[in-house]
Motif scaffolding. Structure first.
Motif, PDB file in Angstrom:
ATOM      1  N   LYS A  45       0.833  -1.208   0.000  1.00  0.00           N
ATOM      2  CA  LYS A  45       0.000   0.000   0.000  1.00  0.00           C
ATOM      3  C   LYS A  45       0.863   1.251   0.000  1.00  0.00           C
ATOM      4  CE  LYS A  45      -4.265  -1.652   2.175  1.00  0.00           C
ATOM      5  NZ  LYS A  45      -5.130  -1.530   3.348  1.00  0.00           N
ATOM      6  N   LEU A  48       2.242   1.683  -3.409  1.00  0.00           N
ATOM      7  CA  LEU A  48       1.193   2.162  -4.313  1.00  0.00           C
ATOM      8  C   LEU A  48       0.929   3.649  -4.128  1.00  0.00           C
ATOM      9  CD1 LEU A  48      -1.380  -0.782  -4.302  1.00  0.00           C
ATOM     10  CD2 LEU A  48       0.026  -0.004  -6.211  1.00  0.00           C
ATOM     11  N   ARG A  49       0.995   4.122  -2.895  1.00  0.00           N
ATOM     12  CA  ARG A  49       0.835   5.558  -2.648  1.00  0.00           C
ATOM     13  C   ARG A  49       1.942   6.337  -3.343  1.00  0.00           C
ATOM     14  NH1 ARG A  49      -1.022   3.888   2.409  1.00  0.00           N
ATOM     15  NH2 ARG A  49       1.060   3.989   3.334  1.00  0.00           N
ATOM     16  N   ASN A  52       1.258   6.351  -7.020  1.00  0.00           N
ATOM     17  CA  ASN A  52       0.183   7.304  -7.331  1.00  0.00           C
ATOM     18  C   ASN A  52       0.689   8.740  -7.281  1.00  0.00           C
ATOM     19  OD1 ASN A  52      -1.778   5.373  -7.810  1.00  0.00           O
ATOM     20  ND2 ASN A  52      -2.438   5.302  -5.680  1.00  0.00           N
ATOM     21  N   GLU A  53       1.543   9.044  -6.306  1.00  0.00           N
ATOM     22  CA  GLU A  53       2.113  10.390  -6.230  1.00  0.00           C
ATOM     23  C   GLU A  53       2.968  10.664  -7.463  1.00  0.00           C
ATOM     24  OE1 GLU A  53       4.251  10.430  -2.552  1.00  0.00           O
ATOM     25  OE2 GLU A  53       2.432  10.401  -1.335  1.00  0.00           O
ATOM     26  N   SER A  55       2.668   9.258 -10.357  1.00  0.00           N
ATOM     27  CA  SER A  55       1.769   9.347 -11.500  1.00  0.00           C
ATOM     28  C   SER A  55       1.141  10.735 -11.591  1.00  0.00           C
ATOM     29  CB  SER A  55       0.682   8.278 -11.387  1.00  0.00           C
ATOM     30  OG  SER A  55      -0.231   8.378 -12.446  1.00  0.00           O
ATOM     31  N   ALA A  56       0.720  11.265 -10.458  1.00  0.00           N
ATOM     32  CA  ALA A  56       0.141  12.609 -10.438  1.00  0.00           C
ATOM     33  C   ALA A  56       1.176  13.645 -10.863  1.00  0.00           C
ATOM     34  CB  ALA A  56      -0.406  12.923  -9.046  1.00  0.00           C
TER      35      ALA A  56
END
Length: 114
Positions: A45, A48-49, A52-53, A55-56
């Motif tokens: 997790k 994944l965070r 995601n960061e 990716s943003a």
């Protein structure tokens, strides 16, 4: 008959007891395994965070890049126009300098020379 059943039942109960004791011995290992799995899930997790960061951030950079490309595309014609105007002005300046030099030479040569 009961003399045969009692030892058979005792054997079954003994095996059952042994299986239960073996299962009880496995509980700490199962708890430890579940703890390791839970830690792995927490690690995944967290990763994944981070993904995601990233990716943003990548999306933001792509938007900025598109904006810069759009700006460059709009600026190119203006830059070409300025370059053309500068070349014309430099050409006029050079022509004036040549004319001035010719006038100076003509003056120095005197009135009888063309």
């Amino acid at each position: 008959m009961s003399q045969r059943l009692v030892p058979l039942l005792n054997g079954l109960l003994s095996r059952r007891q042994t299986k239960h004791e073996a299962a009880v011995d496995q509980v700490p290992l199962l708890v430890q395994s579940l703890g390791a799995v839970a830690q792995d899930v927490r690690d995944i997790k967290a990763e994944l965070r981070v993904v995601n960061e990233h990716s943003a951030l990548l999306k933001l950079l792509e938007l900025r890049l598109r904006g810069l490309e759009d700006w460059m595309g709009a600026a190119r014609p203006q830059i070409h126009q300025v370059v053309n105007q500068v070349e014309l002005l430099m050409g006029d300046r050079t022509a004036r300098q040549l004319q001035h030099a010719a006038n100076v030479v003509a003056k120095d040569a005197g009135p009888g020379h063309p």
